[in-house]
Design a protein around this motif. Sequence first.
Motif, PDB file in Angstrom:
ATOM      1  N   ALA A 248      -4.189 -17.695 -10.778  1.00 16.87           N
ATOM      2  CA  ALA A 248      -5.323 -17.086  -9.819  1.00 16.87           C
ATOM      3  C   ALA A 248      -4.804 -15.842  -9.184  1.00 16.87           C
ATOM      4  CB  ALA A 248      -5.785 -17.909  -8.736  1.00 16.87           C
ATOM      5  N   GLU A 249      -5.469 -14.728  -9.465  1.00 19.30           N
ATOM      6  CA  GLU A 249      -5.374 -13.482  -8.932  1.00 19.30           C
ATOM      7  C   GLU A 249      -6.675 -12.709  -8.103  1.00 19.30           C
ATOM      8  OE1 GLU A 249      -4.275  -8.978 -10.505  1.00 19.30           O
ATOM      9  OE2 GLU A 249      -4.637 -10.719 -11.974  1.00 19.30           O
ATOM     10  N   PRO A 250      -6.416 -12.635  -6.909  1.00 18.81           N
ATOM     11  CA  PRO A 250      -7.660 -11.854  -6.252  1.00 18.81           C
ATOM     12  C   PRO A 250      -7.813 -10.700  -6.803  1.00 18.81           C
ATOM     13  CG  PRO A 250      -5.856 -11.885  -4.944  1.00 18.81           C
ATOM     14  CD  PRO A 250      -5.429 -12.710  -6.113  1.00 18.81           C
ATOM     15  N   LEU A 251      -9.118 -10.036  -7.086  1.00 14.50           N
ATOM     16  CA  LEU A 251      -9.184  -8.583  -7.514  1.00 14.50           C
ATOM     17  C   LEU A 251      -9.811  -8.106  -6.355  1.00 14.50           C
ATOM     18  CD1 LEU A 251     -10.712  -9.606 -11.072  1.00 14.50           C
ATOM     19  CD2 LEU A 251      -8.393  -9.202 -10.542  1.00 14.50           C
ATOM     20  N   GLU A 252     -10.549  -8.429  -5.493  1.00 10.44           N
ATOM     21  CA  GLU A 252     -11.294  -7.652  -4.561  1.00 10.44           C
ATOM     22  C   GLU A 252     -11.325  -8.681  -3.449  1.00 10.44           C
ATOM     23  OE1 GLU A 252     -14.986  -5.590  -5.441  1.00 10.44           O
ATOM     24  OE2 GLU A 252     -15.774  -7.470  -6.426  1.00 10.44           O
ATOM     25  N   PRO A 253     -11.551  -8.141  -2.166  1.00  6.90           N
ATOM     26  CA  PRO A 253     -11.297  -6.746  -1.690  1.00  6.90           C
ATOM     27  C   PRO A 253      -9.826  -6.499  -1.657  1.00  6.90           C
ATOM     28  CG  PRO A 253     -11.802  -8.117   0.197  1.00  6.90           C
ATOM     29  CD  PRO A 253     -12.043  -9.018  -0.850  1.00  6.90           C
ATOM     30  N   GLU A 254      -9.525  -5.156  -1.555  1.00  2.00           N
ATOM     31  CA  GLU A 254      -8.284  -4.738  -1.401  1.00  2.00           C
ATOM     32  C   GLU A 254      -7.398  -5.442  -0.118  1.00  2.00           C
ATOM     33  OE1 GLU A 254      -5.523  -0.622  -0.964  1.00  2.00           O
ATOM     34  OE2 GLU A 254      -7.830  -0.565  -0.883  1.00  2.00           O
ATOM     35  N   GLN A 255      -8.268  -5.883   1.050  1.00  2.00           N
ATOM     36  CA  GLN A 255      -7.374  -6.620   1.916  1.00  2.00           C
ATOM     37  C   GLN A 255      -6.943  -7.834   1.487  1.00  2.00           C
ATOM     38  OE1 GLN A 255     -10.230  -7.188   5.458  1.00  2.00           O
ATOM     39  NE2 GLN A 255      -8.476  -7.687   6.756  1.00  2.00           N
ATOM     40  N   LEU A 256      -7.973  -8.527   0.756  1.00  2.09           N
ATOM     41  CA  LEU A 256      -7.396 -10.108   0.501  1.00  2.09           C
ATOM     42  C   LEU A 256      -6.427  -9.565  -0.664  1.00  2.09           C
ATOM     43  CD1 LEU A 256      -7.690 -13.072  -0.136  1.00  2.09           C
ATOM     44  CD2 LEU A 256      -9.760 -12.469  -1.787  1.00  2.09           C
ATOM     45  N   ARG A 257      -6.371  -8.814  -1.619  1.00  2.00           N
ATOM     46  CA  ARG A 257      -5.326  -8.688  -2.569  1.00  2.00           C
ATOM     47  C   ARG A 257      -4.284  -8.433  -1.728  1.00  2.00           C
ATOM     48  NH1 ARG A 257      -4.818  -8.240  -7.824  1.00  2.00           N
ATOM     49  NH2 ARG A 257      -3.016  -6.818  -8.799  1.00  2.00           N
ATOM     50  N   ASN A 258      -3.773  -7.464  -0.913  1.00  2.00           N
ATOM     51  CA  ASN A 258      -2.867  -7.089  -0.118  1.00  2.00           C
ATOM     52  C   ASN A 258      -2.135  -8.369   0.530  1.00  2.00           C
ATOM     53  OD1 ASN A 258      -3.131  -4.311  -1.079  1.00  2.00           O
ATOM     54  ND2 ASN A 258      -4.084  -3.708   0.755  1.00  2.00           N
ATOM     55  N   ALA A 259      -3.041  -9.093   1.243  1.00  2.00           N
ATOM     56  CA  ALA A 259      -2.584 -10.247   2.106  1.00  2.00           C
ATOM     57  C   ALA A 259      -1.893 -11.204   0.673  1.00  2.00           C
ATOM     58  CB  ALA A 259      -3.740 -10.997   2.556  1.00  2.00           C
ATOM     59  N   TRP A 260      -2.604 -11.497  -0.440  1.00  2.00           N
ATOM     60  CA  TRP A 260      -1.939 -12.101  -1.365  1.00  2.00           C
ATOM     61  C   TRP A 260      -0.615 -11.595  -1.945  1.00  2.00           C
ATOM     62  CZ3 TRP A 260      -1.970 -10.685  -6.973  1.00  2.00           C
ATOM     63  CH2 TRP A 260      -1.589 -11.852  -7.755  1.00  2.00           C
ATOM     64  N   VAL A 261      -0.589 -10.397  -1.984  1.00  2.00           N
ATOM     65  CA  VAL A 261       1.026  -9.792  -2.439  1.00  2.00           C
ATOM     66  C   VAL A 261       2.101  -9.960  -1.425  1.00  2.00           C
ATOM     67  CG1 VAL A 261       1.978  -7.326  -2.910  1.00  2.00           C
ATOM     68  CG2 VAL A 261      -0.117  -8.138  -4.151  1.00  2.00           C
ATOM     69  N   VAL A 262       1.484  -9.954  -0.096  1.00  2.00           N
ATOM     70  CA  VAL A 262       2.441  -9.950   0.774  1.00  2.00           C
ATOM     71  C   VAL A 262       3.125 -11.638   1.119  1.00  2.00           C
ATOM     72  CG1 VAL A 262       2.695 -10.410   3.451  1.00  2.00           C
ATOM     73  CG2 VAL A 262       1.577  -8.289   2.500  1.00  2.00           C
ATOM     74  N   GLU A 263       1.887 -12.668   0.838  1.00  2.00           N
ATOM     75  CA  GLU A 263       2.586 -13.928   0.750  1.00  2.00           C
ATOM     76  C   GLU A 263       3.401 -14.259  -0.278  1.00  2.00           C
ATOM     77  OE1 GLU A 263       1.999 -16.576   2.862  1.00  2.00           O
ATOM     78  OE2 GLU A 263       1.314 -15.049   4.159  1.00  2.00           O
ATOM     79  N   ILE A 264       3.414 -13.513  -1.554  1.00  2.93           N
ATOM     80  CA  ILE A 264       3.976 -13.842  -2.693  1.00  2.93           C
ATOM     81  C   ILE A 264       5.342 -13.109  -2.326  1.00  2.93           C
ATOM     82  CG2 ILE A 264       4.616 -13.100  -5.013  1.00  2.93           C
ATOM     83  CD1 ILE A 264       1.493 -13.146  -5.594  1.00  2.93           C
ATOM     84  N   GLU A 265       5.626 -12.035  -1.903  1.00  4.50           N
ATOM     85  CA  GLU A 265       6.933 -11.335  -1.284  1.00  4.50           C
ATOM     86  C   GLU A 265       7.495 -12.184  -0.480  1.00  4.50           C
ATOM     87  OE1 GLU A 265       5.438  -7.648   0.008  1.00  4.50           O
ATOM     88  OE2 GLU A 265       5.668  -6.643  -2.116  1.00  4.50           O
ATOM     89  N   LYS A 266       6.818 -12.877   0.559  1.00  9.22           N
ATOM     90  CA  LYS A 266       7.444 -13.514   1.508  1.00  9.22           C
ATOM     91  C   LYS A 266       8.251 -14.681   0.968  1.00  9.22           C
ATOM     92  CE  LYS A 266       4.725 -12.634   5.452  1.00  9.22           C
ATOM     93  NZ  LYS A 266       3.513 -13.447   6.584  1.00  9.22           N
ATOM     94  N   MET A 267       7.391 -15.488   0.092  1.00  8.22           N
ATOM     95  CA  MET A 267       7.887 -16.477  -0.997  1.00  8.22           C
ATOM     96  C   MET A 267       9.279 -16.089  -1.828  1.00  8.22           C
ATOM     97  SD  MET A 267       4.675 -18.823  -1.748  1.00  8.22           S
ATOM     98  CE  MET A 267       3.464 -17.304  -2.440  1.00  8.22           C
ATOM     99  N   TYR A 268       9.256 -15.021  -2.391  1.00  7.05           N
ATOM    100  CA  TYR A 268      10.303 -14.512  -3.122  1.00  7.05           C
ATOM    101  C   TYR A 268      11.525 -14.279  -2.252  1.00  7.05           C
ATOM    102  CZ  TYR A 268      13.114 -11.490  -6.043  1.00  7.05           C
ATOM    103  OH  TYR A 268      14.025 -10.966  -6.826  1.00  7.05           O
ATOM    104  N   LYS A 269      11.289 -13.686  -1.132  1.00  9.45           N
ATOM    105  CA  LYS A 269      12.374 -13.477  -0.259  1.00  9.45           C
ATOM    106  C   LYS A 269      13.199 -14.714   0.210  1.00  9.45           C
ATOM    107  CE  LYS A 269      11.055  -8.713   1.213  1.00  9.45           C
ATOM    108  NZ  LYS A 269      10.637  -7.955   2.382  1.00  9.45           N
TER     109      LYS A 269
END
Length: 327
Positions: A291-312
Amino acid sequence: MSNFERIYFIDKHIRETGSVSIKTVMDEFEVSERQVERDLSIMRLKCDAPLKKNQHNGRFEYDKPFDDLGFLDEDALLLKLLLYKVAGASQFIPYNRREFMRKIENIVPQQLKPLENAIRFELPSFERVDRARLSLLLHSINDKTRISIVYVDGAGKESERVVEPRRLLNYSGAWYCLCVDPIKGEVRNFKLSRIHNASRLRERQSSSLPDVEIDKAMEEAYGAYKGDGHIHATIRFTGPALAIVRDETWHADQEIVFGKTENQVEYLDLSLNVHRFEELLGRILRFGSDAEPLEPEQLRNAWVVEIEKMYKKINPPTTGVGGKEYS
């Protein structure tokens, strides 16, 4: 004999033979003409049944196709099992629970009772709540009195407040209370498990905030998909997620588009309007990389931030010479 059984009989008789007479129902159930007329009235007013009386033979029939009552038996079976599950999972007093279950025991026809062991409902866990506190809030809402509470917010900060309770809500198994701040005249939202002390006051509620404003605040506070959403979101699903989401309804006004990427990977784009994206984000993340959010940018950025947190969390950065971090 309940009117449920008579209504079921009337509907089935009309669908199988084309019409039914009042006398047929009277003879079948040994009830009065007046009772059958009440049943027919219930069918018209509460079930929207298109009943009409044939002026030539006095029998009742449908003047257009009508199948809404054709699944009463199955609906009764599912409703009974759902209510059993809710009663068993909630904090009902055993006596109340037994009485409740006894009263709904016979809503399922005998021929479907063997299916009761073949159907299960799995519900979200219910948060335990202080019964006395819940009772206090209910009576405060009913009597329109104020209460004094000690509340601990999400950050652990404790505060004393005087509020006017207006609504109780169980959302995803947790209890919340919407109150009016009598000084500011604004709606405040409290999680019951964070109310550490509460007492009723003799003071009457004085807020003139109308119910429609309270209900509006409740609609906007809970559920990403409630009310008139102002955030347009689109999520792309691939792989196993596509097969799951294609049969789900996330929003009454959702739009689904199927397609293929340049690499010939099939996808499903789900678009819907939401109030806020926090709950939607959690639902997206449960599908992982499918699953990948395409829009809005705010939702997509929040998705990326959560993924980065899990990676760290699984790849914490190391500290080198001079305190410089290396990942």
